[in-house]
Enzyme design. Structure first.
Site, PDB file in Angstrom:
ATOM      1  N   GLY A 169       0.851  -1.193   0.099  1.00  0.00           N
ATOM      2  CA  GLY A 169       0.080   0.006   0.044  1.00  0.00           C
ATOM      3  C   GLY A 169       1.008   1.109  -0.014  1.00  0.00           C
ATOM      4  O   GLY A 169       0.592   2.222  -0.751  1.00  0.00           O
ATOM      5  N   GLU A 227       1.942   6.176   7.201  1.00  0.00           N
ATOM      6  CA  GLU A 227       3.355   6.413   6.657  1.00  0.00           C
ATOM      7  C   GLU A 227       4.054   7.675   7.522  1.00  0.00           C
ATOM      8  O   GLU A 227       5.290   7.518   7.851  1.00  0.00           O
ATOM      9  CB  GLU A 227       3.449   6.582   5.330  1.00  0.00           C
ATOM     10  CG  GLU A 227       2.714   5.454   4.666  1.00  0.00           C
ATOM     11  CD  GLU A 227       3.103   3.962   4.904  1.00  0.00           C
ATOM     12  OE1 GLU A 227       4.456   3.774   5.465  1.00  0.00           O
ATOM     13  OE2 GLU A 227       2.526   3.143   5.134  1.00  0.00           O
TER      14      GLU A 227
END
Length: 1033
Positions: A438, A474
């Protein structure tokens, strides 16, 4: 026509034996005639309209039965027949032809019966021989070795044989993990990719420090052709050295005749060449087609967890942090990116340009290094002295604005929340057209799938929620994982659990319009479903092989890790202690590596309450053992007794390090149940505990808003009281608590603690339910049962389950609109309800979906993002519209929409097209191979495709583990999708036989054990509950 009506002819389009043979469970009464069968041949290249659509798992042909009548094309059926357990061969000999070669004939009677004396002598002789053999074998003074019985047992074992290098020399290291005698200080990398030959050359210069006296340097290198190696020690001259390679462990080594002494510095320089990877790890090549139809080639990296070694020789373990200076030689029409800002670009004499990046200002683990050679276009803004940029292919630049805005907000939030500013000068977010994960948190150069970074301005909030969630995850890694890194992969949750928790927490504060709490609740439920299996693992668990490293990237490390952090935060006094503990942890271990106990100790240190909690003691029970507790409630007068046990769906004789958890039990009751102030806390540390409650209290609800990671059983009276309360007033509990009750009672049904009749009693209140989370959880559970019944061909129950679902939720389905909807929660509710309604072939739903698709194709309507999936799925059932969808897929630019079109294509029940889609996704020409797990999972939901997908996996297993690393999340997804709806003994034996045959190519994966356990649990649940379903539905 009703797809699931018992009179429907849809299923009749499939070969009848496909429907029947997977259901047979009798034991075979013939020998295994396919014992020596070969592997499945590969699928032929098929067009969508080719007629070749019967799954191998259903065929009746077996070598030895009419062998002379078999065509060559049919011989590949033998393996599948064997794997099905030959159950369809269970026929009595009375029905066999007398001429059959498998009819048992009486033996010829040419030998006379031996005398009684002869038989006695023979038996005595055999007994004596067997006795002597046993005495020799178990003789205590002998250890059997290859050399014979030479050593007594009390001597040391034979010395372990060292592995052999590729040049025939002994390799000087035998362990998976590298020795700690040498540590890298800095790397200087020079890389030159060649897109014509799809290769690259490199020079790696490693500055090292000697920590302990040693005669060897061992590091990692995989698929690298090392052409030259030199070594320099302190003030000594440079000298050539020989590099040994041991491929099975991807290690290389240099041996010395004299010891390197602790405290010395040395430099190892390695020149090498390699192929650009054609999979999704290492330094890999990729391509995409631009708006003009031209193929554009690029190269990118994906190093986590074990693939930096495929791009440059390195100490490829998280604890070996160092600085990096990176140079990339490129053609003039390309640009490059890396972790740090570009320092300078220099033209070279060969026509290439060398881009040199600044030396990293932080020590990094190798898995965080990244570089890209491509043609991307950025948009940028300065945020808190950091240049934030979002890169995409030029024609998708306008889709990057939302990502830039979101990343900028979240960077400010994290800088403030962690009280430590992001340490680099720039932060790049890059959308890569062909990317398996992802996203990846490379420090300063975060890489994404296009679907998780790019979104149109007019896209729905639900689509933006996906992008914001991944960005938040992230960015959190830039502190948790990058600044402070786990020492080894056994504590991966310190990276991933924290990043997962922070993604939800940050979005609830910074972007409340995304309503992320519903998603966080749903993923906690799914994490519990996995962790209830015996095949699960502890949050922090032993990791000894590369496959085990890959398998750590699962819902236990991510969602369970996040869940126990939520539970801890909710149980701490005040609202700042958790944050203070986190800041203490980040400051204490800034730039270092940690283990789980380091985190708990940091949190304990900031506890200034009068009754200080030992968080290490509390939380160790949640990280050191697999699973979670079941808390059972019993009331007697004013006393409530809580009892805990391991919630384990599959019981066996497994022993655990502890059978108890330190549980912060929260609860509310009918006198006060909604506001946070109503919540009360009771810590259950022992097997059972007692709390007092006024006898006037009618009911008790534990695990307020499901912030705890445990399941609650209220007993018959407790459940009855809660069901009665909900039937009277649905708003007496929060929507999280209502969803929690639904999840818990289905889990208890699976465990066998409540009957399915009790489950249906609770669901009776759903007529009054309008909130997203309870409806989604109930429909998910009911749809799972519906699919199991459908796959078992329980046509009567399938029709009744369909009627039950439409009866319970029909009015809510009818009330949904098909126009734009602003609320994320309402979008989630609407898409769930309409996907279920159309999936059950409810006429109003399918007609409306077809109408919207027709307008969409004509260009007169834009389908709202949350409804695209249901519309495309309905469209795929028509031959004409499936072809339209395929053409739309080929030319679609917007990636989120393109992915939904692909899911629609894979929802077809046309078996020819299913086979074509699977093959196309594996080949990667029309459909990117990164989407193969999605294609398989979607195909497996339908009745027509699940056996084809399972056959496809068996046939192409070697290609799958070449494309996707063994044990990786992609492989986990493929295995789970293909097997989780099996519920028969025949399928259990087939799956078991296939994976057992793989041996080192996959048989030991945890996901295989999970698959087998799930099939067995499905089988047991069906056997137990089918009578109840027939009675009560």
């Amino acid at each position: 026509m009703d797809l699931f009506d018992s009179n429907s002819t849809e299923h009749a389009n499939l070969p009848r034996n496909m429907i029947e043979n997977s259901m047979f469970e009798e034991e075979p009464d013939v020998v295994d005639l396919a014992k020596d069968s070969t592997a499945f041949p590969a699928f032929p290249s098929l067009d969508p309209d080719e007629v070749s659509y019967e799954p191998r798992s259903s065929r009746l042909l077996v070598r030895g039965l009419g062998e002379n009548d078999m065509d060559e094309d049919e011989e590949d059926c033998e393996s599948s027949a064997r794997l099905l357990g030959m159950s369809f061969m269970n026929r009595s000999s009375a029905h066999r032809s007398n001429s059959s070669p498998y009819t048992r004939q009486p033996p010829p009677r040419s030998c006379s019966r031996p005398s009684a004396r002869t038989m006695v002598v023979c038996v005595l002789f055999l007994v004596i021989v067997a006795s002597m053999t046993m005495v020799l074998y178990f003789l205590p003074g002998c250890t059997f070795t290859k050399a014979g019985c030479r050593k007594p047992n009390n001597t040391a074992p034979a010395e372990q044989i060292s592995p052999i290098s590729t040049n025939g020399e002994l390799f000087p290291w035998t362990q998976l993990r590298l020795p700690r005698s040498i540590r890298p200080l800095s790397y200087e990398l020079t890389l030159t990719p060649d897109f014509d030959s799809m290769t690259f050359t490199g020079i790696t210069v490693i500055n090292m420090s000697v920590f302990h006296n040693t005669k060897i340097i061992v590091l990692h290198g995989a698929n690298l052709n090392i052409t030259k190696a030199t070594f320099k020690l302190d003030g000594d001259p440079i000298r050539d050295v020989t590099v040994l390679e041991y491929k099975p462990k991807q290690q290389i080594a240099v041996k010395f005749t004299e010891e390197l002494k602790a405290g010395q510095r040395c430099v190892l320089t390695l020149s090498y060449s390699a192929n650009l990877s054609h999979t999704y790890d290492g330094f890999y090549n990729s391509s995409y087609t631009d708006k003009d139809g031209n193929k554009q080639v690029l190269a990118a990296t994906q190093f986590e967890p074990l693939s930096a070694r495929k791009a440059f020789p390195c100490f490829d373990e998280p604890a070996f942090k160092a600085t990096f200076l990176i140079k990339i030689n490129r053609k003039q029409n390309y640009m490059t990116l890396s972790n740090m800002p570009k320092a300078e670009s220099t033209p070279l004499s060969n026509g290439l340009v060398q881009d040199e990046f600044e030396k990293s200002s932080v020590n990094m683990s190798t898995y965080l290094v990244a570089f890209i050679v491509a043609n991307f276009t950025p948009i940028s803004r300065n945020v808190s002295e950091t240049m934030v940029s979002v890169y995409a292919v030029p024609e998708k630049k306008e889709h990057a604005n939302y990502a830039l805005e979101t990343a900028s907000k979240l960077l400010k939030f994290y800088n403030n929340f962690f009280d430590i500013n992001y340490p680099l000068k720039k932060l790049d977010l890059v959308a890569i057209p062909d990317f398996l994960a992802g996203a990846m948190e490379n420090w300063g150069l975060i890489t994404f799938r296009e679907t998780t970074l790019l979104v149109r301005k007019e896209s729905s909030l639900l689509e933006k929620q996906v992008v914001a969630s991944v960005i938040a995850h992230e960015l959190a890694h830039q502190w948790f994982g990058n600044l402070v890194t786990m020492s080894w992969w056994n504590d991966l949750w310190l990276n991933e659990g924290f990043a997962t928790y922070m993604q939800y927490m940050s979005l609830q504060i910074e972007l409340p319009e995304l309503d992320i709490g519903n998603l966080f609740l749903a993923v906690r439920f799914r994490a519990m479903d996995k962790d209830a299996l015996n095949s699960s693992h502890a949050v922090s668990t032993e990791v000894n092989t590369p496959e085990q490293v890959e398998e750590m990237f699962d819902s236990v490390s991510y969602e369970k890790g996040a869940s126990i952090l939520l539970m801890l935060n909710a149980s701490l006094p005040g609202n700042q202690q958790f944050r203070k503990g986190i800041i203490n942890y980040l400051n204490q271990f800034n730039g270092s590596n940690t283990v789980t106990d380091d985190l708990w100790n940091s949190l304990t240190q900031v506890d200034v309450s009068p009754h200080q909690q030992n968080i290490l003691e509390m939380m160790s029970s949640w990280t050191s053992q697999k699973g979670f507790p079941l808390v059972t409630v019993s009331r007697k007068g004013d006393q409530v007794t809580l009892t805990q046990e391991h919630f384990l769906l599959t019981s066996d004789n497994t022993t655990y390090t502890s059978s108890l958890w330190n549980i912060p039990v929260t609860y509310v009751n009918d006198s006060c149940s909604l506001a946070p102030e109503c919540r009360q806390l009771f810590t259950l540390k022992t097997k059972s505990g007692t709390l007092k409650l006024p006898e006037s209290v009618k009911w008790l609800k534990l695990n307020y808003r499901n912030t705890g990671f445990y399941i609650v059983h209220y007993g018959e009276e407790g459940w009855a009281a809660l069901i009665d309360a909900l039937s009277t007033n649905v708003s007496v509990l929060t929507h999280e608590d209502r969803a929690s009750l639904i999840h818990n009672i289905f889990a208890l049904s699976r465990l066998g603690r409540v009957s399915f009749h009790q489950v249906l009693n609770l669901l009776n209140y759903m007529h009054s339910e309008t909130e997203t989370t309870p409806v989604k959880e109930a429909l998910l559970q009911l749809n799972n049962i519906y699919r199991l019944l459908d796959k078992r061909q329980e046509s009567g129950l399938v029709a009744r389950m369909r009627a039950y679902i439409l009866g319970q939720f029909g009015s809510l389905m009818e009330n949904q609109t098909w126009s734009e909807e602003e609320s994320v929660s309402k979008q989630e509710l609407r898409s769930t309800l309409l996907e279920t309604a159309c999936g059950l072939n409810e006429e109003n739903c399918t007609q409306k979906a077809r109408s919207l698709f027709k307008q969409y194709v004509n260009g007169t309507l834009r389908i709202p993002g949350d409804l695209q999936q249901v519309v495309f799925t309905v469209a795929s059932q028509s031959d004409k519209d499936w072809t339209n969808l395929l053409n739309m897929y080929k030319y679609a630019i917007y990636d989120s929409e393109k992915r939904k079109i692909l899911q629609g294509l894979a929802s077809t029940q046309d078996t020819r097209r299913i086979v074509w889609l699977l093959k196309a996704a594996l080949n990667g020409d029309i459909i990117n191979t990164q989407e193969l797990p999605l294609v398989i999972s979607t195909v497996c939901k339908g009745f027509a495709g699940y056996l084809f997908a399972w056959d496809f996996i068996q046939v192409n297993w070697d290609r799958l583990i070449e494309k996707f690393r063994m044990g990786s999340f992609a492989i986990q997804t493929i295995i789970k999708s293909a097997t989780s709806q099996f519920s028969t003994q025949a399928h259990f034996e087939q799956v078991q036989a296939f994976f057992s045959s793989l041996k080192e190519r996959g048989s030991q994966m945890r996901s295989v054990q999970e698959a087998l356990e799930t099939i067995r649990l499905n089988q047991l649940w069906m056997d137990k509950n089918l009578p109840t379903l027939r009675k009560w539905l």
